[in-house]
Design a protein around this motif. Structure first.
Motif, PDB file in Angstrom:
ATOM      1  N   PRO A 214       3.247  12.877  12.133  1.00  0.00           N
ATOM      2  CA  PRO A 214       3.121  11.468  12.523  1.00  0.00           C
ATOM      3  C   PRO A 214       3.818  10.572  11.502  1.00  0.00           C
ATOM      4  CG  PRO A 214       0.958  12.503  12.215  1.00  0.00           C
ATOM      5  CD  PRO A 214       1.966  13.537  11.933  1.00  0.00           C
ATOM      6  N   SER A 215       4.832   9.850  11.924  1.00  0.00           N
ATOM      7  CA  SER A 215       5.633   9.081  10.968  1.00  0.00           C
ATOM      8  C   SER A 215       6.037   7.735  11.526  1.00  0.00           C
ATOM      9  CB  SER A 215       6.904   9.868  10.621  1.00  0.00           C
ATOM     10  OG  SER A 215       6.614  11.169  10.224  1.00  0.00           O
ATOM     11  N   ALA A 216       5.180   7.137  12.350  1.00  0.00           N
ATOM     12  CA  ALA A 216       5.576   5.888  12.987  1.00  0.00           C
ATOM     13  C   ALA A 216       5.898   4.832  11.944  1.00  0.00           C
ATOM     14  CB  ALA A 216       4.443   5.404  13.885  1.00  0.00           C
ATOM     15  N   HIS A 217       6.701   3.880  12.333  1.00  0.00           N
ATOM     16  CA  HIS A 217       7.312   2.989  11.365  1.00  0.00           C
ATOM     17  C   HIS A 217       7.017   1.525  11.603  1.00  0.00           C
ATOM     18  CE1 HIS A 217       9.983   4.823   8.449  1.00  0.00           C
ATOM     19  NE2 HIS A 217      10.372   3.624   8.152  1.00  0.00           N
TER      20      HIS A 217
ATOM     21  N   ASP B 102      13.095   1.435   2.140  1.00  0.00           N
ATOM     22  CA  ASP B 102      12.467   1.215   3.432  1.00  0.00           C
ATOM     23  C   ASP B 102      11.047   0.654   3.270  1.00  0.00           C
ATOM     24  OD1 ASP B 102      12.890   1.375   6.072  1.00  0.00           O
ATOM     25  OD2 ASP B 102      12.054   3.390   6.319  1.00  0.00           O
TER      26      ASP B 102
ATOM     27  N   ALA C 113       5.506  -2.010  11.672  1.00  0.00           N
ATOM     28  CA  ALA C 113       4.604  -2.816  10.845  1.00  0.00           C
ATOM     29  C   ALA C 113       3.764  -3.739  11.721  1.00  0.00           C
ATOM     30  CB  ALA C 113       5.414  -3.645   9.865  1.00  0.00           C
ATOM     31  N   VAL C 114       2.612  -4.123  11.200  1.00  0.00           N
ATOM     32  CA  VAL C 114       1.748  -5.032  11.936  1.00  0.00           C
ATOM     33  C   VAL C 114       1.034  -5.907  10.915  1.00  0.00           C
ATOM     34  CG1 VAL C 114      -0.110  -3.325  12.025  1.00  0.00           C
ATOM     35  CG2 VAL C 114      -0.085  -5.169  13.667  1.00  0.00           C
TER      36      VAL C 114
ATOM     37  N   ASN D  47       0.260   3.874  13.193  1.00  0.00           N
ATOM     38  CA  ASN D  47       0.595   5.302  13.222  1.00  0.00           C
ATOM     39  C   ASN D  47       0.268   5.858  14.605  1.00  0.00           C
ATOM     40  OD1 ASN D  47       1.676   7.590  12.170  1.00  0.00           O
ATOM     41  ND2 ASN D  47       0.059   7.978  10.664  1.00  0.00           N
TER      42      ASN D  47
ATOM     43  N   ILE E 202       0.819  -1.213   0.000  1.00  0.00           N
ATOM     44  CA  ILE E 202       0.000   0.000   0.000  1.00  0.00           C
ATOM     45  C   ILE E 202       0.856   1.268   0.000  1.00  0.00           C
ATOM     46  CG2 ILE E 202      -1.699   1.306   1.339  1.00  0.00           C
ATOM     47  CD1 ILE E 202      -2.658  -1.450   2.392  1.00  0.00           C
ATOM     48  N   MET E 203       1.863   1.297   0.876  1.00  0.00           N
ATOM     49  CA  MET E 203       2.679   2.509   0.966  1.00  0.00           C
ATOM     50  C   MET E 203       3.425   2.772  -0.345  1.00  0.00           C
ATOM     51  SD  MET E 203       2.097   4.214   3.586  1.00  0.00           S
ATOM     52  CE  MET E 203       3.366   5.425   3.270  1.00  0.00           C
TER      53      MET E 203
ATOM     54  N   GLY F  26      -1.515  -2.312   7.907  1.00  0.00           N
ATOM     55  CA  GLY F  26      -0.174  -2.888   7.865  1.00  0.00           C
ATOM     56  C   GLY F  26       0.870  -2.095   8.626  1.00  0.00           C
ATOM     57  N   ILE F  27       0.546  -0.860   9.004  1.00  0.00           N
ATOM     58  CA  ILE F  27       1.501  -0.040   9.758  1.00  0.00           C
ATOM     59  C   ILE F  27       0.746   0.639  10.893  1.00  0.00           C
ATOM     60  CG2 ILE F  27       3.367   1.629   9.616  1.00  0.00           C
ATOM     61  CD1 ILE F  27       3.265   1.528   6.682  1.00  0.00           C
TER      62      ILE F  27
ATOM     63  N   PRO G  96       2.219   7.077   8.147  1.00  0.00           N
ATOM     64  CA  PRO G  96       3.288   6.305   8.767  1.00  0.00           C
ATOM     65  C   PRO G  96       4.197   5.725   7.689  1.00  0.00           C
ATOM     66  CG  PRO G  96       1.315   4.973   8.606  1.00  0.00           C
ATOM     67  CD  PRO G  96       0.961   6.323   8.067  1.00  0.00           C
ATOM     68  N   GLY G  97       5.336   5.203   8.119  1.00  0.00           N
ATOM     69  CA  GLY G  97       6.171   4.456   7.194  1.00  0.00           C
ATOM     70  C   GLY G  97       7.188   5.291   6.432  1.00  0.00           C
ATOM     71  N   ILE G  98       7.212   6.596   6.644  1.00  0.00           N
ATOM     72  CA  ILE G  98       8.215   7.450   6.002  1.00  0.00           C
ATOM     73  C   ILE G  98       8.829   8.286   7.128  1.00  0.00           C
ATOM     74  CG2 ILE G  98       8.633   9.254   4.287  1.00  0.00           C
ATOM     75  CD1 ILE G  98       5.847   8.438   3.073  1.00  0.00           C
TER      76      ILE G  98
ATOM     77  N   ASN H 256       9.050  -3.391   3.934  1.00  0.00           N
ATOM     78  CA  ASN H 256       7.943  -3.472   4.881  1.00  0.00           C
ATOM     79  C   ASN H 256       7.567  -4.935   5.133  1.00  0.00           C
ATOM     80  OD1 ASN H 256       5.535  -3.385   6.204  1.00  0.00           O
ATOM     81  ND2 ASN H 256       4.388  -2.500   4.510  1.00  0.00           N
ATOM     82  N   PRO H 257       7.701  -5.412   6.363  1.00  0.00           N
ATOM     83  CA  PRO H 257       7.493  -6.834   6.621  1.00  0.00           C
ATOM     84  C   PRO H 257       6.027  -7.231   6.793  1.00  0.00           C
ATOM     85  CG  PRO H 257       8.193  -5.713   8.604  1.00  0.00           C
ATOM     86  CD  PRO H 257       8.084  -4.665   7.546  1.00  0.00           C
ATOM     87  N   SER H 258       5.096  -6.277   6.703  1.00  0.00           N
ATOM     88  CA  SER H 258       3.713  -6.633   7.019  1.00  0.00           C
ATOM     89  C   SER H 258       3.041  -7.413   5.891  1.00  0.00           C
ATOM     90  CB  SER H 258       2.899  -5.387   7.331  1.00  0.00           C
ATOM     91  OG  SER H 258       2.695  -4.668   6.146  1.00  0.00           O
TER      92      SER H 258
END
Lengths: 552, 157
Positions: free
Chosen positions: B37-40, A537, B42-43, B123, A215-216, B120-121, A282-284, A541-543
């Motif tokens: 907000p930039s948490a990293h 990065d 994964a879930v 936040n 998705i990201m 999947g992530i 998130p993710g960045i 992503n391991p999800s």
């Protein structure tokens, strides 16, 4: 004498046909998109409820796709082809024209399929089509047709340009053609991102060939394209402001070299900046977000150059007519001339529009406005007013120039009325959107009173203003469609295709400006710098990937 | 390339202002911790409700007047556990959210709490509630046909 006759020659018939087809297609999209927009405004303010079967978000998808993607792209490609024809040899080479038609057919076919999919409620994913909402594969294929069509048109323009360069060794490319090539290069580089997203992620996933989608990554690829898209809308308007407006008012282009430099800066700094649309995601990491915020703000520099240059042209012209005092030149501008007036209103509105953009892109301030109606209000000023009014202003001379007709005073008057109605409607609608957005009202949301929450109740008066403004804007769309029809019935004659001359004081632009290898390399380096590490990065992503959802 | 004297002044002033502006943004981001907000983290989406912290949704008291609020945004609502959030005035709340389905938004109108909720992530966003009241939490990212009904509240008293 000879040159005068040549410049008064009618536009090449075959080229006019190509240009006019693009323009008419664009305005049909504007009309349908306008109807969707009107209905949205009325639903959001709880004035009407849609008859069974039509969804608010379906209308929103149609409005976004037809206005932001189809109206703009068709108009731009038609307009740029006319400029290439006019300034590079007086007509298009057969191969360039063929590529233009191939592009038109592909884009047109893609638009029709996409529209049908939206009407069938198979693609209610808005024009950003964020995964993991999954539209019909036909919708994604339709998008591929639109994008590939634009590439064919771009190839046609580049072919025309290269041929001209070969025939005119050592000469400086005419400004219009130079700017058009930059605009199309920007477009091609930017659409690579969305093409990768659609072809390698969305299509295999929607066909069920792969299970999951990252998705990201899809969002990042989309916004790699999504921000330069707005400069793809803006740069053709800038061509009109830089090249055509000085001629229309009877002045000169202030500086040819600086105009080119500002376009180069737009090419460099409009692509590696997509993260400023993803600040709340998130993710960045914050570092990469901030880096792209800085790159985003560098377009302030060419914007300042543009503002200076335009107003310098106006002032020099006014003073040459005997204007006195600091602002006396203002009176001497041709306010009654629709070819000037509509784009000028666009320029004026670009001042608050640009300021709103600075707020959106500001790292932290974005939290106040992200996904609120403030953002919707913002781009209704930029693309739907500054750019659109400029395109309307262009239409008023482009159609007569293509069809061998002459603008009449009555046509100017109809144009001025249309412009005022548009500006009034937009002031209401966009003004209300900005304010209620600051209060937190979300964008892309149907009417909701949030179970009677007082915050939401306070937003309602603004929705009414938005609906009234939207209705006025719809009237302005109808007026424009009428004006377009009138343009085809003007008396036969000659209408100038206005190409500005460079001021005598200006010098020749440096040769470096046409070393495409050099500039494209810098673009690529900037993109790699801004995106490589965060994309690695995201890829790690391991999800796992996400399956598709149909939530409408 | 010749640049007019007035244009030079205009550009130097403009670029200078831009520099100051970006400096302020940068300092507030990296020195004052005002990062977007930039948490990293994964879930796994598949068994989300068995995976910590989403196996126990709701408020966790961390300290005096400091809470962690674990929630998910789903089509079409917010899952806050057994009850809606209630905290005392002056509480700082760390919201941690993800989605089991499509992309959603998390926004508390009238505050700076605003983030994207991406499947999947996880936040995060943090907000300190200094005023009492019933705050609306809504979804500000289009997520489907019931997007406009997605809401919950956090009560501060």
């Amino acid at each position: 004498m000879n040159t005068v006759q040549q410049s008064e020659q009618a536009f090449d018939k075959k080229d006019s046909k190509l240009v006019i087809s693009h323009i008419i297609f664009a305005f049909v999209a504007l009309l349908i998109g306008g109807i969707a927009g009107l209905l949205q405004g009325l639903v959001r303010s709880d004035m009407i409820q849609l008859p069974a079967g039509i969804g608010y978000y379906q209308l929103l998808t149609a409005h976004g796709v037809l206005m932001a993607l189809i109206f703009t792209t068709f108009f731009i490609i038609g307009f740029l082809f006319s400029g290439m024809s006019k300034t590079l040899g007086g007509k298009l080479l057969p191969r360039a024209r063929t590529l233009g038609w191939l592009g038109f057919i592909h884009m047109g076919f893609g638009t029709l399929v996409a529209t049908v999919m939206i009407l069938l409620n198979k693609a209610t994913v808005l024009y950003t089509f964020y995964a993991p909402m999954q539209a019909s594969p036909f919708f994604y294929f339709a998008l591929v047709f639109v994008v590939v069509g634009t590439w064919m048109s771009a190839a046609g323009m580049i072919y025309q340009y290269r041929y001209w360069k070969k025939e005119h060794k050592g000469e400086t490319t005419p400004l219009t053609a130079y700017m058009s090539i930059i605009t199309m290069s920007l477009w091609v580089i930017a659409t690579l991102g969305v093409a990768v997203e659609v072809i390698f992620q969305l299509i295999p996933w929607s066909l069920g060939w792969v299970e999951g989608i990252n998705i990201m990554l899809s969002r990042t690829l989309f916004w790699y394209f999504g921000h330069p898209l707005v400069y793809f809308w803006l740069l053709p308007a800038y061509i009109c402001w830089y090249v055509m407006i000085p001629k229309i008012i009877g002045g000169k282009i202030f500086s040819d070299a600086l105009a080119r430099l500002s376009f180069i800066l737009f090419l460099l700094f409009s692509i590696p900046v997509g993260f400023h649309h993803q600040l709340m995601e998130p993710g960045i990491s914050p570092f990469w977000k901030f880096l792209q915020v800085v790159l985003t703000f560098l377009v302030v520099i060419p914007s300042l150059m543009t503002a200076f240059s335009l107003f310098a042209s106006f002032e020099i012209y006014g003073r040459s007519k005997g204007a006195k005092g600091l602002f006396g030149w203002f009176k001497y501008l041709p306010w009654k001339d629709i070819r000037f007036f509509a784009p000028f209103m666009g320029m004026l509105i670009f001042i608050p529009a640009g300021a709103g953009g600075l707020i959106n892109a500001s790292n932290q301030m974005n939290a106040v406005v992200h996904n609120t109606l403030f953002v919707t209000g913002h781009f209704h000023l930029t693309v739907a007013t500054s750019v659109t009014l400029t395109f309307f202003g262009i239409t008023y001379w482009l159609i007569p120039a293509m069809t061998g007709r002459k603008l009449t005073p009555k046509m100017h008057k109809l144009g001025r009325m249309q412009t005022w109605v548009w500006v009034a409607g937009m002031a209401m609608m966009s003004g209300a959107m900005h304010i209620v957005g600051l209060f937190g009202s979300p964008r892309r949301t149907a009417y909701s009173d949030y179970n009677g929450h007082p915050d939401a109740a306070a937003w309602e008066p603004y929705y009414i203003i938005m609906a009234v403004g939207g209705t006025v804007l719809f009237i302005a769309v109808l007026m424009m469609i009428y004006n377009l029809y009138k343009l085809f019935t003007l008396p036969k004659g000659y209408e100038e295709y206005p190409i500005g001359e460079v001021s005598d004081l200006a010098e020749k632009p440096p040769k470096l400006f046409e070393r495409w290898g050099f500039w494209v390399s810098i673009v690529v380096i900037l993109i790699l710098m801004a995106y490589t590490i965060p994309v690695i990065d995201i890829l790690n992503n391991p999800s796992g990937g996400s399956k598709g959802f149909v939530t409408w | 390339m010749h640049i007019h004297k007035l244009e030079k002044i205009w550009l130097v002033f403009g670029i200078g202002m831009l520099g100051v502006f970006l400096l302020i943004l940068g300092i507030s981001t990296f020195s004052y911790g005002l990062e977007p907000p930039s948490a990293h983290q994964a879930v796994n989406m598949e068994n989300l409700y068995d995976t910590p912290p989403f196996d126990e949704l709701g408020l966790n008291k961390l300290n005096d007047k400091e809470y962690e609020a674990i929630l998910t945004a789903y089509v079409f609502g917010f899952n806050t556990g057994d009850e809606e959030f209630t905290v005392p005035v002056g509480s700082t709340v760390h919201f941690k959210a993800t989605s089991p389905d499509v992309v959603h938004g998390f926004e508390i109108p009238g505050t700076n709490a605003n983030m994207m909720v991406v499947p999947g992530i996880i936040n995060h966003v943090t907000y300190t509630f200094d005023e009492p009241g019933e705050y609306l939490i809504l979804c500000n990212e289009y997520c489907g046909v019931g997007h406009e009904i997605m809401q919950t509240t956090i009560t501060v008293k």
